[in-house]
Enzyme design. Structure first.
Site, mmCIF file in Angstrom:
data_model
loop_
_atom_site.group_PDB
_atom_site.id
_atom_site.type_symbol
_atom_site.label_atom_id
_atom_site.label_comp_id
_atom_site.label_asym_id
_atom_site.label_seq_id
_atom_site.Cartn_x
_atom_site.Cartn_y
_atom_site.Cartn_z
ATOM 1 N N HIS A 1 -9.253 -7.451 1.383
ATOM 2 C CA HIS A 1 -9.452 -6.412 0.363
ATOM 3 C C HIS A 1 -8.371 -6.481 -0.725
ATOM 4 O O HIS A 1 -7.872 -5.471 -1.200
ATOM 5 C CB HIS A 1 -9.467 -5.009 0.981
ATOM 6 N N ILE B 1 -0.731 -11.553 -1.514
ATOM 7 C CA ILE B 1 -1.201 -12.940 -1.624
ATOM 8 C C ILE B 1 -2.688 -12.965 -1.301
ATOM 9 O O ILE B 1 -3.094 -12.578 -0.201
ATOM 10 C CB ILE B 1 -0.412 -13.854 -0.680
ATOM 11 N N TRP C 1 0.821 -1.216 0.000
ATOM 12 C CA TRP C 1 0.000 0.000 0.000
ATOM 13 C C TRP C 1 0.854 1.265 0.000
ATOM 14 O O TRP C 1 0.488 2.280 -0.598
ATOM 15 C CB TRP C 1 -0.920 -0.023 1.241
ATOM 16 N N GLU C 2 2.009 1.200 0.665
ATOM 17 C CA GLU C 2 2.871 2.372 0.804
ATOM 18 C C GLU C 2 3.828 2.554 -0.387
ATOM 19 O O GLU C 2 4.511 3.579 -0.487
ATOM 20 C CB GLU C 2 3.700 2.271 2.095
ATOM 21 N N ARG D 1 7.642 -17.266 -8.347
ATOM 22 C CA ARG D 1 7.910 -16.054 -9.136
ATOM 23 C C ARG D 1 9.039 -15.213 -8.536
ATOM 24 O O ARG D 1 9.398 -14.175 -9.080
ATOM 25 C CB ARG D 1 6.649 -15.197 -9.223
ATOM 26 N N PHE E 1 7.263 -2.292 -12.691
ATOM 27 C CA PHE E 1 6.234 -2.865 -11.819
ATOM 28 C C PHE E 1 6.640 -4.274 -11.381
ATOM 29 O O PHE E 1 6.484 -5.230 -12.132
ATOM 30 C CB PHE E 1 4.911 -2.883 -12.589
ATOM 31 N N GLU F 1 -4.256 -14.384 1.905
ATOM 32 C CA GLU F 1 -3.884 -13.782 3.191
ATOM 33 C C GLU F 1 -4.120 -12.282 3.227
ATOM 34 O O GLU F 1 -3.734 -11.610 4.174
ATOM 35 C CB GLU F 1 -2.393 -14.048 3.443
ATOM 36 N N THR F 2 -4.709 -11.752 2.178
ATOM 37 C CA THR F 2 -4.813 -10.294 2.088
ATOM 38 C C THR F 2 -6.276 -9.873 2.029
ATOM 39 O O THR F 2 -6.966 -10.149 1.041
ATOM 40 C CB THR F 2 -4.083 -9.780 0.814
HETATM 41 C C1 DLZ Z 1 -2.533 -5.247 5.513
HETATM 42 C C2 DLZ Z 1 -1.855 -6.006 4.440
HETATM 43 C C3 DLZ Z 1 -2.343 -7.262 4.029
HETATM 44 C C4 DLZ Z 1 -3.548 -7.861 4.639
HETATM 45 N N1 DLZ Z 1 -1.718 -7.975 3.099
HETATM 46 C C5 DLZ Z 1 -0.614 -7.468 2.525
HETATM 47 C C6 DLZ Z 1 0.071 -8.191 1.509
HETATM 48 O O1 DLZ Z 1 -0.264 -9.315 1.131
HETATM 49 N N2 DLZ Z 1 1.175 -7.614 0.941
HETATM 50 C C7 DLZ Z 1 1.635 -6.378 1.311
HETATM 51 O O2 DLZ Z 1 2.647 -5.904 0.744
HETATM 52 N N3 DLZ Z 1 0.993 -5.692 2.277
HETATM 53 C C8 DLZ Z 1 -0.076 -6.196 2.886
HETATM 54 N N4 DLZ Z 1 -0.713 -5.494 3.849
HETATM 55 C C9 DLZ Z 1 -0.106 -4.246 4.348
HETATM 56 C C10 DLZ Z 1 -0.531 -3.019 3.572
HETATM 57 O O3 DLZ Z 1 0.074 -2.987 2.304
HETATM 58 C C11 DLZ Z 1 -0.115 -1.748 4.360
HETATM 59 O O4 DLZ Z 1 1.255 -1.770 4.608
HETATM 60 C C12 DLZ Z 1 -0.827 -1.632 5.708
HETATM 61 O O5 DLZ Z 1 -2.214 -1.713 5.543
HETATM 62 C C13 DLZ Z 1 -0.498 -0.289 6.391
HETATM 63 O O6 DLZ Z 1 -0.929 0.796 5.628
#
Ligand code: DLZ
Length: 295
Positions: free
Chosen positions: A223, A217, A192-193, A262, A248, A220-221
């Site tokens: 949304h 993944i 997300w960051e 991968r 990317f 495990e993720t």
């Molecule tokens: C919260 C979250 C989840 C559930 N899954 C992943 C993931 O599979 N891969 C990843 O890089 N980051 C994940 N994150 C974290 C979010 O990207 C973010 O860092 C947090 O929600 C804090 O803003």
């Protein structure tokens, strides 16, 4: 995980040690941390990549120490000059070979440096030959990263995967002639960051390209779709707004096993591929600009 490899070679005299150290640094090795413990001295000469090659069936046709270079002929000239300055000229011919084609689409020369040991220090310098001849019809990027600056943004989430992607990206850059000093790495919490850090780096204008690395993944993720869409959109938008290529390297996988595949196991390393795409895009951008300038 393997981190590196060190080859230890005794040099027979202190004088040869100093002179060879200086020569190899002048050819492009990076000075590592040496040592002197009163009983002996060590000099560390760092190369961007190491490679342990095992073989069987016949004796190797090359010296045990092989050094891959760009600009083989310039290296040969430099070694020749050094030998002429440091050895008797009649010796040089028997010690320094000419660059020759190998059967693996490369050119190689061997050299034996008298170093105070009976066998001397035998090195092979080699360079891969580009199979593409003639002028390409289309503008195409070269894969030389020499002189290019890269910002790499990598997520800590799923670090077992993203560390491998990062290793692959660095591998691609250094193998392509990029310099360690020209690469900056930023670690962010998760995928997300990544876009906002990528944009911050791009806006500094200190980089020719940005490489983004993360791993989502699905299982495990929460949304998953929403996060993925936003990450892809954000990276794309940063690329469009800043005009700086963003590669990317964000994996979107169903399972951890698929992600591992991968990240260097069965399906290549997407970090490596992303960095190669970044190098290519910088080269393409430069060519397009050069063409514009020539009009
Ligand atoms: C919260 C979250 C989840 C559930 N899954 C992943 C993931 O599979 N891969 C990843 O890089 N980051 C994940 N994150 C974290 C979010 O990207 C973010 O860092 C947090 O929600 C804090 O803003």
């Amino acid at each position: 995980m393997i981190k590196g490899m060190t080859l230890v070679r005794e040099i027979g005299s202190a004088d040869a040690f100093d002179r060879l150290n200086r020569l190899l640094l002048s050819l492009g090795f990076e000075q590592g941390r040496g040592w002197d413990d009163g009983t002996g001295r060590g000099a560390a000469l760092l190369a961007p990549l190491g490679n342990l090659e095992l073989m069987t069936g016949r004796a190797p046709a090359v010296p045990a120490i092989l050094i891959e270079v760009n600009g083989l002929d310039a290296i040969h000239t430099a070694v020749h000059q050094w030998m002429m300055a440091n050895l008797r000229s009649e010796e040089v011919e028997s010690l320094l070979g000419a660059p020759e084609l190998t059967h693996w689409n490369s050119r190689l020369f061997t050299v034996k440096f008298p170093d105070g040991t009976p066998e001397g220090l035998r090195l092979g310098f080699w360079q891969s030959e580009n199979p593409l001849h003639g002028k390409p019809v289309a503008i195409e990027g070269d894969l030389s990263a020499a002189g290019m600056r890269f910002g790499i943004v990598t997520a800590r989430w799923n670090a077992v995967i993203t560390d491998r992607l990062l290793q692959g990206a660095l591998d691609a850059i250094y193998r392509s002639g990029g310099a360690k000093a020209d690469v900056e790495i930023v670690r962010v919490p998760g995928a997300w960051e990544v876009p906002s850090a990528a944009r911050s780096l791009a806006e500094t204008k200190r980089f020719d390209a940005i490489v983004t690395l993360a791993c989502l993944i699905r299982g495990e993720t929460a949304h998953y779709e929403a996060i993925y869409n936003e990450v892809a959109r954000g990276i794309g938008q940063s690329q469009q707004d800043t005009g700086i290529p963003h590669a990317f390297g964000v994996l979107t996988c169903e399972t951890l096993e698929q992600a591992l595949d991968r990240a260097g196991i069965k399906a290549g390393n997407k970090g490596f591929e992303a960095a190669i795409a970044a190098i290519e895009m910088v080269s393409i951008q430069r060519k397009i600009k050069a063409q514009e300038g020539g009009k």
